[in-house]
Scaffold this active site. Structure first.
Site, PDB file in Angstrom:
ATOM      1  N   GLY A 239       0.818  -1.336  -0.042  1.00  0.00           N
ATOM      2  CA  GLY A 239       0.147  -0.016   0.107  1.00  0.00           C
ATOM      3  C   GLY A 239       0.827   1.079  -0.136  1.00  0.00           C
ATOM      4  O   GLY A 239       0.281   2.369  -0.219  1.00  0.00           O
ATOM      5  N   GLU A 273       4.009  -6.679   1.841  1.00  0.00           N
ATOM      6  CA  GLU A 273       3.554  -7.077   0.302  1.00  0.00           C
ATOM      7  C   GLU A 273       3.373  -5.844  -0.553  1.00  0.00           C
ATOM      8  O   GLU A 273       2.453  -5.639  -1.004  1.00  0.00           O
ATOM      9  CB  GLU A 273       2.153  -7.715   0.612  1.00  0.00           C
ATOM     10  CG  GLU A 273       2.075  -8.942   1.255  1.00  0.00           C
ATOM     11  CD  GLU A 273       0.525  -9.167   1.732  1.00  0.00           C
ATOM     12  OE1 GLU A 273      -0.519  -8.552   1.328  1.00  0.00           O
ATOM     13  OE2 GLU A 273       0.227 -10.466   1.949  1.00  0.00           O
ATOM     14  N   PRO A 274       4.547  -5.247  -0.783  1.00  0.00           N
ATOM     15  CA  PRO A 274       4.592  -4.077  -1.718  1.00  0.00           C
ATOM     16  C   PRO A 274       4.251  -4.508  -3.083  1.00  0.00           C
ATOM     17  O   PRO A 274       4.931  -5.638  -3.417  1.00  0.00           O
ATOM     18  CB  PRO A 274       5.874  -3.435  -1.511  1.00  0.00           C
ATOM     19  CG  PRO A 274       6.505  -4.455  -1.020  1.00  0.00           C
ATOM     20  CD  PRO A 274       5.914  -5.501  -0.307  1.00  0.00           C
ATOM     21  N   GLY A 275       3.427  -3.657  -3.653  1.00  0.00           N
ATOM     22  CA  GLY A 275       3.239  -3.893  -5.342  1.00  0.00           C
ATOM     23  C   GLY A 275       3.670  -2.561  -5.849  1.00  0.00           C
ATOM     24  O   GLY A 275       4.794  -2.620  -6.375  1.00  0.00           O
ATOM     25  N   ARG A 276       2.705  -1.702  -5.976  1.00  0.00           N
ATOM     26  CA  ARG A 276       3.156  -0.294  -6.548  1.00  0.00           C
ATOM     27  C   ARG A 276       4.284   0.290  -6.360  1.00  0.00           C
ATOM     28  O   ARG A 276       5.137   0.877  -7.205  1.00  0.00           O
ATOM     29  CB  ARG A 276       2.053   0.659  -6.193  1.00  0.00           C
ATOM     30  CG  ARG A 276       1.984   1.857  -6.947  1.00  0.00           C
ATOM     31  CD  ARG A 276       1.094   2.823  -6.204  1.00  0.00           C
ATOM     32  NE  ARG A 276      -0.230   2.539  -6.090  1.00  0.00           N
ATOM     33  CZ  ARG A 276      -1.564   2.560  -6.848  1.00  0.00           C
ATOM     34  NH1 ARG A 276      -1.115   3.034  -8.078  1.00  0.00           N
ATOM     35  NH2 ARG A 276      -2.522   1.793  -6.599  1.00  0.00           N
ATOM     36  N   ARG A 312      -5.866   3.452 -15.591  1.00  0.00           N
ATOM     37  CA  ARG A 312      -5.984   4.205 -14.422  1.00  0.00           C
ATOM     38  C   ARG A 312      -6.606   5.626 -14.611  1.00  0.00           C
ATOM     39  O   ARG A 312      -7.277   5.669 -13.516  1.00  0.00           O
ATOM     40  CB  ARG A 312      -4.507   4.296 -13.832  1.00  0.00           C
ATOM     41  CG  ARG A 312      -3.782   2.958 -13.460  1.00  0.00           C
ATOM     42  CD  ARG A 312      -2.652   2.939 -12.491  1.00  0.00           C
ATOM     43  NE  ARG A 312      -2.621   3.525 -11.427  1.00  0.00           N
ATOM     44  CZ  ARG A 312      -2.646   4.758 -10.962  1.00  0.00           C
ATOM     45  NH1 ARG A 312      -2.054   5.458 -11.754  1.00  0.00           N
ATOM     46  NH2 ARG A 312      -2.907   5.158  -9.745  1.00  0.00           N
ATOM     47  N   TYR A 316      -9.607   5.510 -11.956  1.00  0.00           N
ATOM     48  CA  TYR A 316      -9.298   6.272 -10.737  1.00  0.00           C
ATOM     49  C   TYR A 316      -8.860   7.875 -10.700  1.00  0.00           C
ATOM     50  O   TYR A 316      -8.291   8.465  -9.981  1.00  0.00           O
ATOM     51  CB  TYR A 316      -7.898   5.635 -10.259  1.00  0.00           C
ATOM     52  CG  TYR A 316      -7.889   4.371  -9.945  1.00  0.00           C
ATOM     53  CD1 TYR A 316      -8.776   3.589  -9.380  1.00  0.00           C
ATOM     54  CD2 TYR A 316      -6.833   3.499 -10.480  1.00  0.00           C
ATOM     55  CE1 TYR A 316      -8.635   2.175  -9.312  1.00  0.00           C
ATOM     56  CE2 TYR A 316      -6.624   2.073 -10.307  1.00  0.00           C
ATOM     57  CZ  TYR A 316      -7.737   1.498  -9.795  1.00  0.00           C
ATOM     58  OH  TYR A 316      -7.372   0.010  -9.676  1.00  0.00           O
ATOM     59  N   CYS A 344     -13.669   4.307 -28.249  1.00  0.00           N
ATOM     60  CA  CYS A 344     -14.844   5.072 -28.414  1.00  0.00           C
ATOM     61  C   CYS A 344     -15.633   5.117 -26.984  1.00  0.00           C
ATOM     62  O   CYS A 344     -16.650   4.546 -26.774  1.00  0.00           O
ATOM     63  CB  CYS A 344     -15.874   4.288 -29.423  1.00  0.00           C
ATOM     64  SG  CYS A 344     -14.939   4.144 -30.883  1.00  0.00           S
TER      65      CYS A 344
HETATM   66  C1  LIG Z   1      -3.015  -5.226  -3.814  1.00  0.00           C
HETATM   67  C2  LIG Z   1      -2.502  -5.859  -2.581  1.00  0.00           C
HETATM   68  C3  LIG Z   1      -1.045  -5.514  -2.257  1.00  0.00           C
HETATM   69  C4  LIG Z   1      -0.287  -4.604  -2.796  1.00  0.00           C
HETATM   70  O1  LIG Z   1      -0.580  -3.411  -2.775  1.00  0.00           O
HETATM   71  P1  LIG Z   1       0.173  -2.056  -3.148  1.00  0.00           P
HETATM   72  O2  LIG Z   1      -0.701  -0.798  -3.235  1.00  0.00           O
HETATM   73  O3  LIG Z   1       0.390  -2.299  -4.802  1.00  0.00           O
HETATM   74  O4  LIG Z   1       1.435  -2.032  -2.745  1.00  0.00           O
HETATM   75  C5  LIG Z   1      -0.685  -6.227  -1.031  1.00  0.00           C
HETATM   76  N1  LIG Z   1      -1.495  -7.034  -0.320  1.00  0.00           N
HETATM   77  C6  LIG Z   1      -2.652  -7.551  -0.641  1.00  0.00           C
HETATM   78  C7  LIG Z   1      -3.369  -8.180   0.057  1.00  0.00           C
HETATM   79  C8  LIG Z   1      -3.341  -6.769  -1.862  1.00  0.00           C
HETATM   80  O5  LIG Z   1      -4.574  -7.089  -2.240  1.00  0.00           O
END
Ligand SMILES: *Cc1c(COP(=O)(O)O)cnc(C)c1O
Length: 420
Positions: A239, A273-276, A312, A316, A344
């Site tokens: 997050g 659990e980083p993604g973004r 996006r 968003y 379109c």
């Molecule tokens: C989407 C998600 C993440 C990653 O979130 P980011 O904002 O991309 O870091 C981590 N854990 C869980 C359970 C998620 O659903």
């Protein structure tokens, strides 16, 4: 953006001019920088050095195998939300023993696949899911290692569509039910509760909501231990936000210090659990101008990328920088223009009244900060084939997912008998 800079007047990804990628692969195309991916991962590793903490990369932000492999080679685990993502993680070299399976709607088939693979942990989000998992695990003669995802009811102060930690969101077990659900888990034969999980949203730019959520988790941990549960793992979710425009997300050392101050003495292994924040600023979407259209009241830059490639902005209201690939000379006139795609839908708009230098048909532009929730959210709307992805490493680049063809799209469809 680390990994992307102007050199001799041309925007490069590391040592590769984006003009060369456009010439070789065509546009639109996602371009990622290995250097930027590695830099982002190492920043996590360094910030959490000395803590019993591991990074499970959240694949859903960008699940290109070459991107996952880049992190796997640095020691990352994975956070997955479907069987498909589990299989991607394993295909990219992350063993199931380093994978956390999250998500509100895991099917029994997915549970079985995960348990057969030897998954590290499943994060459970409801009582029916807990019961289903117990049945599946029991039928296999195993105990499923689980964390229960709790909903701490904190306001993540982010876009409503990516906030997940308020009680009205679909995610997690309501705070007030948590103890009872752990008691239920303890009574089920196929379940071994080993942790607590929380994830309150995405693109958070303030530490306070994280701190509030993690403090609640620590309180719950004490209660659960009093209740006799042997909880040894805390999964703190992802997050952390990135800078798209002027955001100032907390830096990783500050985040890590906050985590340590709350969890340091709890005797728990921490999972992040980083993604973004690992991929967002490691990629651009490269696109070519098709037309410049002068309307009655506005000018439009019509580009060959569209909402199906990068949703996006439509979904968003997200901001992405628009970078001309040819570096604007200083003092050049800047005028507002709407940057739109060919799909379109009026929602197929990347930017409204964006101040940009004059651009002409065939010029290249790059949408910045497109590494997260870009290619993974692409669709084939308007029968536009899935956009390719390129990974750059120094002076080299490789097409890591080629462009889908229209033939491939059509080949998936069958003619019903009655149509002869
Ligand atoms: C989407 C998600 C993440 C990653 O979130 P980011 O904002 O991309 O870091 C981590 N854990 C869980 C359970 C998620 O659903």
């Amino acid at each position: 953006m680390i990994g992307f800079s102007y050199r001799s007047g041309v925007l490069h990804a590391e040592g590769v001019p984006l003009t060369a990628i456009a010439a070789a692969v065509g546009t639109p195309v996602y371009v990622y920088s290995t250097e930027a991916l590695e830099h982002a991962y190492r920043a996590y590793a360094q910030a959490f050095e000395g803590q019993d903490a591991g990074v499970c990369y959240a694949l859903k932000a960008n699940s290109n195998l070459a991107v996952i492999r880049t992190f796997a080679r640095l020691g990352a685990g994975a956070d997955v939300v479907s069987e498909g993502e589990l299989r991607r993680a394993m295909a990219a070299g992350i063993p199931a023993s380093r994978v956390v399976f999250s998500g509100v709607g895991k099917t029994r088939t997915e549970m079985r696949t995960a348990l057969e693979a030897g998954i590290h942990q499943l994060n459970v989000e409801s009582v029916p899911e807990l019961e289903a998992l117990s049945e599946v695990a029991s039928s296999m003669g195993v105990e499923a290692p689980i964390a229960i995802r709790v909903n701490p009811d904190v306001d993540a102060k982010t876009h409503a569509k990516i906030a997940t930690g308020k009680k009205e969101n679909k995610f997690g077990i309501d705070w007030d039910h948590a103890r009872a659900v752990y008691a239920r888990a303890a009574a089920l034969p196929g379940i071994k509760a080993v942790g607590i999980a929380v994830h309150i949203g995405s693109q958070l730019t303030d530490l306070a909501p994280f701190r509030a959520a993690y403090t609640r988790v620590a309180d719950l941990l004490h209660q659960l231990r009093e209740d006799g549960h042997d909880i040894r793992r805390l999964d703190l979710g992802g997050g952390l936000g990135i800078r798209y425009k002027e955001e100032a997300p907390p830096d990783l050392p500050a985040y890590a210090d906050m985590v340590r101050s709350i969890t340091g003495n709890l005797g728990c292994q921490v999972t992040l659990e980083p993604g973004r924040s690992l991929v967002g600023n490691a990629g651009v979407l490269l696109s070519r101008v098709i037309y410049v259209k002068q309307g009655l009241h506005r000018r439009f830059l019509i580009v060959d990328a569209a909402m199906n490639d990068l949703i996006r902005p439509s979904l968003y209201d997200a901001y992405h920088a628009v970078l001309p690939v040819t570096e604007p000379v200083s003092g050049v006139e800047i005028a507002p223009i709407d940057v739109v795609g060919p799909v379109c839908e009026s929602g197929d708009t990347f930017a409204l009244q964006r101040p940009l230098p004059a651009l002409a048909a065939d010029d290249l532009i790059a949408f910045g900060s497109a590494g997260a929730y870009g290619a993974v959210m692409a669709s084939t709307y308007n029968t536009r084939p899935l956009v390719p992805e390129v990974l750059v490493n120094g002076d080299a680049f490789a097409v890591t997912r080629r462009r889908q063809t229209v033939e491939e799209l059509l080949a998936m469809e069958e003619r019903p008998d009655w149509q002869g």
